[in-house]
Design an enzyme around this catalytic site. Structure first.
Site, PDB file in Angstrom:
ATOM      1  CE  LYS A 171       9.432   9.213   0.846  1.00 16.49           C
ATOM      2  NZ  LYS A 171       9.959   8.431   1.981  1.00 16.49           N
TER       3      LYS A 171
ATOM      4  CB  CYS B 222      16.272   4.896   9.146  1.00 15.22           C
ATOM      5  SG  CYS B 222      16.252   3.201   8.600  1.00 15.22           S
TER       6      CYS B 222
ATOM      7  CB  CYS C 104       5.882 -17.609  14.098  1.00 11.66           C
ATOM      8  SG  CYS C 104       4.331 -18.438  13.749  1.00 11.66           S
TER       9      CYS C 104
HETATM   10 ZN   LIG Z   1       2.370 -17.246  13.423  1.00 13.07          ZN
END
Ligand SMILES: [Zn+2]
Length: 365
Positions: free
Chosen positions: A106, A208, A194
């Site tokens: 690719k 997918c 986070c």
């Molecule tokens: Zn973080």
């Protein structure tokens, strides 16, 4: 179509077509006039784009669409990284490739197509798997990294490198009829961990290859991703203080959500400073099985996966046989055996990158 002989030796390189623009094409002011006309970009913004270096990790549907937009927008250097070959079923959504590219790397096919679209910029490509041995080398020096990957493991690795070296990156994912995007500015807003502190167990995530993908989704998500890229590269704010926004869109149902994500003090990466995915101890171990045409992938962290659930999901895609301890899955071209602890043996290959790709595709990590 067979791999062209020249491709076999190419691992890393610059497109041979680069640097041979004909004179009229050198008039880059004309080329980008409709873009620099925008007050949001202007001549100064265009200049900044032309001096930027962006790395795209993964050249599937999102990566293809994002690379096309960046190259046409006049980013100074675009670096392409992808470990896979083009397959026929990619053509439904991976807009950089044609039928003649099937079985070609690719990264090579993409670099050729992109350089034809814009011969005045630099395009560099790597036909490699991004992993902990090369991630810092490949990503540092970038002004921005864009996510075109299909697995969380690689995203966690990108996050570690980008937080460590303070490189902005944009997370993007698409599966089924929906997708998500979030800009990550290390030191300012939240990082990827986070948002997702730990890797979920294998088989819990949709991929997918199992859930399918509507081809409008990666095109739409890549457009959002590139818009954020233009804003970051031209110095426009994309976060509000320590808050960033995760954008979620379902194109089939036309629902669009924007959720504020805060920086977490207890984040393992940007809070506590642990770069888990840059350390071998937290990665899977990959071993070639001696004397066999097979590769074994062993997650180092202990996992407990539901073979029953995995079997049900894979059943639509190929032949599934399972016992209490293991599941064997076979398609016309691939075969793998998965154990409850997440260990898998991928048969029919000695290529580690291909084995990781099969693992990510069907087990979902
Ligand atoms: Zn973080």
């Amino acid at each position: 179509m067979p791999v062209k002989p020249a491709d076999k030796s190419i691992k890393t390189g610059e497109n041979p077509a680069a640097g041979k623009p004909s004179d009229p094409l050198q008039k880059n002011t004309d080329r980008y006039c409709r873009q620099s006309l925008l007050p949001q970009i202007g001549a100064e913004g265009q200049r900044r784009l032309s001096e930027s270096r962006v790395v795209i990790v993964g050249l599937g549907a999102m990566g293809s669409a994002a690379a096309t937009l960046l190259v046409r927008a006049g980013i100074g250097e675009v670096v392409l990284i992808d470990r896979d070959l083009v397959e026929l079923h990619n053509l439904q959504r991976q807009v950089l490739y044609s039928e003649e590219d099937v079985d070609r790397p690719k990264a090579v096919a993409a670099a050729e197509a992109l350089q034809k679209a814009n011969s005045s910029i630099k395009i560099t490509f790597h036909t490699r798997d991004l992993n902990l041995t090369n991630a810092e080398k490949l990503l540092t020096g970038a002004d921005l990294v864009l996510d075109g990957t299909d697995n969380l493991q690689t995203r966690f690795l990108i996050n570690d490198v980008c937080v460590k070296h303070a490189i902005p990156w944009v997370y993007a994912g698409a599966v089924g009829t929906s997708g998500m995007v979030m800009p990550i500015l290390p030191g300012r807003g939240p990082c990827f961990r986070c948002l997702v502190p730990e890797l979920p167990g294998p088989g819990l995530l949709q991929t997918c290859d199992i859930a399918g993908i509507l081809n409008t989704v990666p095109a739409f998500i890549a457009s959002l991703e590139c818009t954020l890229a233009f804003q970051i590269l031209t110095g426009k704010p994309v976060t509000e203080g320590v808050k960033a926004y995760l954008i979620h869109a379902d194109l089939w149902y036309q629902t669009f959500d924007r959720v504020a994500v805060g920086k977490r003090a207890d984040c393992p990466c940007c809070g506590k400073g642990r770069m888990d995915f840059l350390q071998a101890s937290s990665r899977e171990m990959i071993t070639s099985l001696c004397g066999r045409d097979a590769i074994q992938i062993t997650p180092v962290a202990a996992l407990e996966i539901s073979l029953e659930e995995l079997g049900e999901r894979l059943m639509r895609l190929g032949d599934v046989r399972s016992t209490r301890y293991m599941l064997t899955f076979r398609t016309d071209t691939e075969a793998l055996t998965v154990f409850r602890d997440g260990r898998a043996i991928i048969q029919g290959t000695k290529d580690e990158a291909k084995a990781r790709s099969v693992y990510a595709r069907y087990i979902g990590l």
